[in-house]
Design a protein around this motif. Structure first.
Motif, PDB file in Angstrom:
ATOM      1  N   ASP A 187      40.484 -17.862 -39.757  1.00 35.69           N
ATOM      2  CA  ASP A 187      39.326 -17.134 -40.275  1.00 35.69           C
ATOM      3  C   ASP A 187      38.056 -17.666 -39.617  1.00 35.69           C
ATOM      4  O   ASP A 187      37.239 -18.343 -40.235  1.00 35.69           O
ATOM      5  N   LEU A 188      37.934 -17.375 -38.324  1.00 26.76           N
ATOM      6  CA  LEU A 188      36.770 -17.789 -37.549  1.00 26.76           C
ATOM      7  C   LEU A 188      36.180 -16.560 -36.860  1.00 26.76           C
ATOM      8  O   LEU A 188      36.938 -15.707 -36.383  1.00 26.76           O
ATOM      9  N   PRO A 189      34.860 -16.471 -36.757  1.00 30.22           N
ATOM     10  CA  PRO A 189      34.259 -15.310 -36.103  1.00 30.22           C
ATOM     11  C   PRO A 189      34.773 -15.083 -34.682  1.00 30.22           C
ATOM     12  O   PRO A 189      34.854 -13.945 -34.226  1.00 30.22           O
TER      13      PRO A 189
ATOM     14  N   ASN B 168      40.121 -13.245 -32.363  1.00 36.58           N
ATOM     15  CA  ASN B 168      40.270 -11.831 -32.005  1.00 36.58           C
ATOM     16  C   ASN B 168      41.225 -11.163 -32.992  1.00 36.58           C
ATOM     17  O   ASN B 168      42.425 -11.092 -32.763  1.00 36.58           O
ATOM     18  N   ILE B 169      40.674 -10.674 -34.091  1.00 38.00           N
ATOM     19  CA  ILE B 169      41.490 -10.047 -35.143  1.00 38.00           C
ATOM     20  C   ILE B 169      42.174  -8.777 -34.620  1.00 38.00           C
ATOM     21  O   ILE B 169      43.278  -8.451 -35.030  1.00 38.00           O
ATOM     22  N   LEU B 170      41.520  -8.094 -33.684  1.00 41.86           N
ATOM     23  CA  LEU B 170      42.092  -6.848 -33.141  1.00 41.86           C
ATOM     24  C   LEU B 170      43.427  -7.099 -32.442  1.00 41.86           C
ATOM     25  O   LEU B 170      44.300  -6.223 -32.443  1.00 41.86           O
TER      26      LEU B 170
ATOM     27  N   SER C 212      38.545 -12.381 -46.261  1.00 41.26           N
ATOM     28  CA  SER C 212      38.174 -12.052 -44.890  1.00 41.26           C
ATOM     29  C   SER C 212      39.325 -11.464 -44.070  1.00 41.26           C
ATOM     30  O   SER C 212      39.296 -10.303 -43.678  1.00 41.26           O
ATOM     31  N   ARG C 213      40.349 -12.267 -43.797  1.00 40.43           N
ATOM     32  CA  ARG C 213      41.437 -11.819 -42.915  1.00 40.43           C
ATOM     33  C   ARG C 213      42.219 -10.649 -43.483  1.00 40.43           C
ATOM     34  O   ARG C 213      42.417  -9.632 -42.801  1.00 40.43           O
ATOM     35  N   ALA C 214      42.706 -10.775 -44.723  1.00 40.89           N
ATOM     36  CA  ALA C 214      43.494  -9.691 -45.324  1.00 40.89           C
ATOM     37  C   ALA C 214      42.663  -8.418 -45.413  1.00 40.89           C
ATOM     38  O   ALA C 214      43.148  -7.323 -45.116  1.00 40.89           O
TER      39      ALA C 214
ATOM     40  N   ASN D 284      34.480 -12.078 -42.174  1.00 46.09           N
ATOM     41  CA  ASN D 284      33.470 -12.868 -41.470  1.00 46.09           C
ATOM     42  C   ASN D 284      32.737 -12.001 -40.439  1.00 46.09           C
ATOM     43  O   ASN D 284      33.183 -10.898 -40.108  1.00 46.09           O
ATOM     44  N   SER D 285      31.615 -12.487 -39.956  1.00 46.50           N
ATOM     45  CA  SER D 285      30.740 -11.702 -39.074  1.00 46.50           C
ATOM     46  C   SER D 285      31.457 -11.241 -37.802  1.00 46.50           C
ATOM     47  O   SER D 285      31.235 -10.129 -37.325  1.00 46.50           O
TER      48      SER D 285
END
Length: 182
Positions: A80-82, A85-87, A116-118, A151-152
């Motif tokens: 969970d860091l800005p 790369n969540i994509l 955030s992540r979920a 997160n941002s």
């Protein structure tokens, strides 16, 4: 655009909210459980059974899957860091949710805090699979679980994802126009 309806069920005992999305003839059930930390819900067998959860997508770091013989699990450790790369995790997460969809299952998507992540994964799924714009998908998830706050970096990536979907849609329309005029 698919027809989309959303409703909530609440349990007074544990403050659980289960979000279910009905899309045309198919029912996608994504459980967003207001149960303290989201991993608390993932370790509460009674709550999971009560809400007919069949699949659990664990995107937490360091949270073990508790009931391996009772549910179908997918674990993907996402920071969970800005700058994460969540994509890049979308295809694997979306495939798992789609697998549950094909089996008429109920999916719990959880991380460590459920904030955030979920949330980012569920918002992205709604944008992708149901073609819901970012703002609408965010609002639907926020309505179901008011504590969400991707997160941002995730928020910016979701906006970029929306822009790329819009560009792709525009490219498809231009291609159709070219084919028509040929």
């Amino acid at each position: 655009m698919p027809q989309f309806m959303l409703w909530k069920k609440q349990s007074r005992a544990v403050g659980v909210v289960v979000v279910m999305c009905r899309i045309l003839a198919w029912t996608c059930k994504l459980a967003l459980l207001n149960h303290g930390c989201s991993w608390d819900a993932a370790h509460d067998l009674d709550t999971l059974k009560k809400h007919k959860v069949t699949h659990i997508l664990n995107v937490a770091c360091g949270v073990e899957n508790a009931f391996l013989s009772d549910f179908t699990y997918k674990s993907i450790s996402i920071l969970d860091l800005p700058e994460t790369n969540i994509l890049s995790y979308f295809p694997e997460c979306f495939d798992f949710i789609e697998e549950a969809k094909m089996k008429d299952g109920v999916v719990l998507v959880h991380c460590n805090a459920g904030v955030s992540r979920a949330a980012a994964i569920v918002i992205g799924f709604l944008m992708n699979s149901e073609e819901i714009p970012f703002i609408s998908a965010f609002s639907l998830v926020k309505n179901a679980r008011p504590s969400i706050c991707p997160n941002s970096g995730f928020m910016e990536q979701l906006r970029t994802y929306q822009a790329s979907k819009d560009n792709h849609k525009c490219d498809k329309m231009q291609e159709l126009e070219r084919v028509k005029s040929s």
